[in-house]
Structure formats: structure tokens, C-alpha cells
Scaffold this active site. Sequence first.
Site, PDB file in Angstrom:
ATOM      1  N   ARG A  44       4.194 -23.317 -28.339  1.00 54.42           N
ATOM      2  CA  ARG A  44       5.298 -22.647 -27.566  1.00 54.42           C
ATOM      3  C   ARG A  44       6.177 -23.597 -26.766  1.00 54.42           C
ATOM      4  O   ARG A  44       6.637 -23.421 -25.809  1.00 54.42           O
ATOM      5  CB  ARG A  44       4.571 -21.725 -26.471  1.00 54.42           C
ATOM      6  CG  ARG A  44       3.775 -20.531 -27.359  1.00 54.42           C
ATOM      7  CD  ARG A  44       3.085 -19.383 -26.494  1.00 54.42           C
ATOM      8  NE  ARG A  44       2.335 -18.580 -26.841  1.00 54.42           N
ATOM      9  CZ  ARG A  44       1.337 -18.119 -26.413  1.00 54.42           C
ATOM     10  NH1 ARG A  44       0.845 -18.423 -25.070  1.00 54.42           N
ATOM     11  NH2 ARG A  44       0.339 -17.300 -27.145  1.00 54.42           N
ATOM     12  N   ASP A  50       5.753 -19.471 -22.110  1.00 51.91           N
ATOM     13  CA  ASP A  50       6.481 -19.820 -23.453  1.00 51.91           C
ATOM     14  C   ASP A  50       7.787 -20.368 -23.121  1.00 51.91           C
ATOM     15  O   ASP A  50       8.545 -19.778 -22.830  1.00 51.91           O
ATOM     16  CB  ASP A  50       6.522 -18.187 -24.022  1.00 51.91           C
ATOM     17  CG  ASP A  50       6.853 -18.478 -25.465  1.00 51.91           C
ATOM     18  OD1 ASP A  50       7.409 -19.466 -25.847  1.00 51.91           O
ATOM     19  OD2 ASP A  50       6.751 -17.622 -26.477  1.00 51.91           O
ATOM     20  N   ARG A  97       9.657 -21.397 -25.718  1.00 52.96           N
ATOM     21  CA  ARG A  97      10.616 -21.458 -26.818  1.00 52.96           C
ATOM     22  C   ARG A  97      11.968 -20.897 -26.453  1.00 52.96           C
ATOM     23  O   ARG A  97      12.086 -19.876 -25.897  1.00 52.96           O
ATOM     24  CB  ARG A  97       9.668 -20.699 -27.953  1.00 52.96           C
ATOM     25  CG  ARG A  97       8.471 -21.419 -28.626  1.00 52.96           C
ATOM     26  CD  ARG A  97       7.979 -20.780 -29.543  1.00 52.96           C
ATOM     27  NE  ARG A  97       7.357 -19.484 -28.841  1.00 52.96           N
ATOM     28  CZ  ARG A  97       6.520 -18.657 -29.757  1.00 52.96           C
ATOM     29  NH1 ARG A  97       6.655 -18.801 -30.913  1.00 52.96           N
ATOM     30  NH2 ARG A  97       6.217 -17.465 -29.170  1.00 52.96           N
TER      31      ARG A  97
END
Length: 196
Positions: A93, A125, A127
Site C-alpha cells: 500500500r 493506505d 497509494r
Amino acid sequence: MQKIQAQSTIPTDYGIFTVYAFSETEDDWSPHLAWVAENTDFAGTVNVRFHSECITGEVFHSQKCECGQQLDAAMKYMSENGGMIIYLRQEGRNIGIINKLKAYQLQEQGFDTVEANLKLGLPADGRNFNVAVEILEILRVKTINLLTNNPDKLKSLENTSIILNERIPLEIDSNEMNQSYLETKKGYFGHMLEKI
């Protein structure tokens, strides 16, 4: 700005793919990759998977996640139906393999995947799927079906030039080792998982 730095045709267990390496500079040793099945028509609706790197699951077959099985299933689907996998170099992630292993150690102490990341001072997370959209635009893809269970990937297409035709689920059966991981995906991140 991402650019195509190299491309080649690669035969795989699932069929033949043309692989494009995308990065801002040609000396980037970890470029993003687009794996395009040979029967793909960019002028039509393209089946697409945004897939984040997971060396533990994909290469070493870790049972802590379903990433390796998802990648295999996506490659098989693309080979049979046409489409592409945008392979994003966002390990763990987007926290990297070292932090991922530290998070695993915390999980062994009873923390879930989100709690472990936060305890390390990292995002739940980290990303970003904007680069995947940029890659689609460079390849002149207009309309897609997205193979995903992740609502954030769907949201990443909002207010872009890419038209989402439909979502195609990509669920993998859980095992004893990744059950809690998948429950966290569903409960915290809102992943659309029917089997959990």
C-alpha cells in the site's frame, strides 16, 4: 510526466503480453508496467486491472494476502478476454517492503493491517492511482471495465478523461492466514467483498 521508456512482447503461462515500462526518466529501475494482452483493442472498451506490487504474495506466495492469486486471475482473465494490467510499484500500500515487514511484525502482536501502519506513523493506505489514469491516457484508452473490489480505484477515475463502463469483481477465496486481512479490507476500506 510518465513516458514509455521501453516495450517488449513476453510469452507467459497465461498467454502473450506486450509490456510497456513507464517512468519519468529512463534510468528508473522500478518503473510502472502495463501488461497488455495480445487480443486487446484500445479503440473499444478495455478490461483493466490496477494492481499494486506485492513481492511477498506474488513472488514468494505469502498466505497473508490474496495479491498473488489476484494477479494470476487478472492475467488469465486478460489473456482470455483482452485487456491490460497496470502494475504499480506501490509495495505494501505504498509503504515499501521494509515498512511492510515491520507492519507484519506488529500484526503478529495482534494489530490489524491498518493499526500496524498507523502505529508506524504511516498512512493506512498511501497509494495513488493517478499514475494509472495517466498511463491509460498515454495509451489512448477511453473506456474501461475495471477489475477491482476497491472503491478508491473507482473514485480515481472520477473527473478524468477515462469512462468507467462497469466494475468486474475480482474476489479470491480466503484462507486461515488472510481472513482478518480481508475483513479489514471490507470493514475499514469498504472493499466490495461478498465472500467475507
